[in-house]
Design a protein around this motif. Structure first.
Motif, short mmCIF file in Angstrom:
data_model
loop_
_atom_site.label_atom_id
_atom_site.label_comp_id
_atom_site.label_asym_id
_atom_site.label_seq_id
_atom_site.Cartn_x
_atom_site.Cartn_y
_atom_site.Cartn_z
N TRP A 19 0.78 -1.32 -0.04
CA TRP A 19 0.20 -0.15 0.16
C TRP A 19 0.85 1.28 -0.05
O TRP A 19 0.51 2.24 -0.56
N GLU A 141 -7.39 -8.16 -4.35
CA GLU A 141 -6.97 -6.59 -3.69
C GLU A 141 -6.76 -5.80 -5.38
O GLU A 141 -6.59 -4.51 -4.94
N LYS A 144 -9.13 -2.97 -5.82
CA LYS A 144 -8.93 -1.69 -4.89
C LYS A 144 -7.91 -0.89 -5.20
O LYS A 144 -8.02 0.33 -5.07
N GLY A 336 -16.27 3.73 -7.06
CA GLY A 336 -15.24 2.93 -5.93
C GLY A 336 -16.06 2.56 -4.82
O GLY A 336 -15.56 1.51 -4.04
#
Length: 552
Positions: A19, A141, A144, A336
């Motif tokens: 991240w 993931e 995202k 989103g």
């Protein structure tokens, strides 16, 4: 042997600092987007200081996007060969230094060359980020991670034009437009330091060899198609311009044949031909080419309309684009919250349809408001265009890249972002050329349609009745030739004896503004057709990002 197969089939553990690494990758995406946007707003000011024709403003964007489009094919492959982290660092450092060269440019040719260098280093940098996201994050993931691009790029699209306009008008340290490139220096430094600390190294298990002939064919083909589109109008469309366009198409055909033969011989192609047998990827390239041509080209035309046609300052022009940028953020945020996963291709279609509705609203607003146009009147249509863009772009990359195998990631990321940039370059060239081709005829038409008004103005200016026809023709020819002149600092021969009475000057300004208005509407109509084509091509894409989801 079975154990080896089991190990290769085992899911890869997500990268620990993924991240934070994503934040570093987003920083360079912001830097790239800012540089793609700011020259649209600052372009007229740059041309006024450095000189040159209006094609300079087109080349400021086209040189950057064309160089990036050419380099991205190679950039993705270089990451496979030498490692994505290493190439990311080289690209970020080179992009930052090229930004400094842009800020120090003293002539149009120096600035265009520096912009091309920026684009080449950006092409080395950007595909590594997309490739690393595919490898750092688990499949669950990835949506995202790609979804994070939306709000960040949306905020950048808000800040970019406003920041550019503010910096040009503020004229800090007497730098003027040069500050739009200087602001890249802290962003670039952050990207380099962040990459050193947090980005992992990924490299293909079998490093492919670079296809230099493929690079040359792709570069030559793209240049042959773009150069005539940008320079053709300025050169009065000689026959060789059309010949270059035809040769460019032929060169791309040879490129496709050569890549296929290279793969059949067991050599490493620049673009893996097997990618084009994947529905998501081949459809995505077609959609991306047309969609980004409409999006980027329309942005340049809008700047011409605001700053040249309406006389807005760079800051006011930047602020006028704020509703579109805010709409983009809203579209990305809406996507989103789960719309991308639930709707997939439908969201892309909905977003494109909303953009088409916004474009029609923009055309109607400009046509109906006329001289009374204002940023507030443009806002509803611009919000729709921005919201549609956010909705359409949110699922795009995930749908196209989800079906790509790991060993194809570098080639796929490079080809996809290359087509995106190439579409932007074609949009800048094509829509900018159409716009300036329409303006002179529209200005002359408005003068012809206002003969009664012009006679009244001439009488008020004290022009004798027997001389009014000659003066009217002289004014018409002057306005037509001046708006057709590529270099606004050059006075056409027809304007050397043009009448200079204040009443006539006010009349002339009104008709020039009306001509720019009609040219803007006409060019927006072409953009609408491009969006309609993108809408139709979107049906080539799968319904969901992951092929297995279509069965459910």
């Amino acid at each position: 042997m079975d154990a080896v197969l089991e190990r290769s089939a085992a899911p890869r553990a997500p990268y620990r600092y993924r991240w934070v690494a994503l934040f570093v990758i987003l920083a360079v995406e912001v830097m790239d987007l800012l540089d793609a946007l700011v020259t649209n707003i600052a372009g007229p000011s740059i041309r006024a200081e450095l000189g040159g024709s209006y094609s300079l403003v087109q080349w400021l964007g086209a040189a950057y996007t064309l160089a990036m489009a050419i380099g991205l094919l190679t950039g993705g492959r270089l990451g496979d060969i030498y490692g994505r982290r290493r190439l990311f660092l080289i690209g970020a450092a080179g992009f930052t230094l090229a930004s400094l060269a842009c800020a120090l440019a003293q002539t149009p040719s120096q600035l265009i060359a520096a912009r091309a260098v920026q684009g080449l280093f950006g092409a080395v940098m950007l595909p590594q980020g997309l490739g690393m996201i595919k490898q750092m994050f688990s499949p669950a993931e990835q949506a995202k991670a790609f979804g994070a691009f939306g709000p960040v790029l949306g905020l950048s699209s808000v800040a970019g034009p406003i920041l550019a306009g503010w910096l040009v008008d503020a004229d800090f340290f007497g730098a003027g437009w040069r500050m739009i490139f200087i602001i890249n220096l802290p962003l670039g430094l952050f990207a380099v330091l962040g990459a050193i600390k947090f980005l992992p190294e990924f490299k293909s298990e079998r490093a492919p060899r670079l296809d230099w002939l493929g690079v040359a064919l792709a570069a030559v083909g793209a240049f042959l198609l773009l150069y005539p589109l940008v320079q053709g109008r300025e050169l009065d469309w000689p026959v060789w311009c059309f010949a270059l366009l035809a040769v460019g198409v032929i060169v791309f055909g040879l490129f496709a044949i050569y890549e296929g033969r290279r793969e059949r011989r067991g050599l490493d192609p620049l673009v893996t031909p097997s990618l084009f047998r994947k529905r998501a990827f081949s459809g995505g390239l077609a959609v991306g080419l047309v969609f980004f041509a409409a999006l980027i080209g329309t942005g340049l035309v809008f700047t011409f309309y605001l700053q040249i046609g309406l006389g807005y300052s760079p800051l006011k022009a930047g602020l006028t684009t704020l509703p579109q940028a805010l709409g983009t953020v809203a579209g990305f945020v809406a996507a989103g919250v789960g719309l991308s996963e639930r709707l997939g291709r439908k969201l892309l279609l909905i977003g494109t349809a909303v953009m088409m509705a916004g474009t029609l609203g923009f055309m109607l607003t400009v046509g109906l408001a006329g001289a009374a146009i204002s940023p507030w009147r443009l806002s509803p249509a611009l919000v729709l265009i921005g919201a549609g863009m956010g909705l359409a772009m949110a699922p795009f990359f995930n749908i196209v890249l989800a079906g790509v195998d790991d060993e194809e990631t570098g080639s796929a990321a490079g080809a996809l972002t290359s087509v995106q940039q190439l579409g932007g370059a074609f949009g800048l060239a094509m829509l900018g050329t159409i716009f300036f081709a329409l303006v002179p005829g529209q200005v002359a038409r408005h003068v012809d349609d206002s003969r009664a008004e012009l006679r009244t103005v001439l009488t008020a200016a004290g022009v004798p009745a027997d001389a009014q026809n000659a003066v009217a023709l002289s004014l018409r020819d002057c306005l037509r030739d001046r708006t057709a002149e590529d270099d606004p600092d050059v006075t056409p021969p027809s304007c050397r004896n043009a009448p200079a009475q204040p009443e006539l000057q006010a009349f002339a300004q009104d008709k020039v503004r009306a001509g720019f208005q009609d040219a803007t509407i006409g060019t927006a109509g072409v953009s609408f057709l491009l969006l309609a084509l993108a809408f139709g091509l979107s049906f080539l894409l799968p319904r969901r990002a992951r092929p297995d989801a279509e069965a459910h």
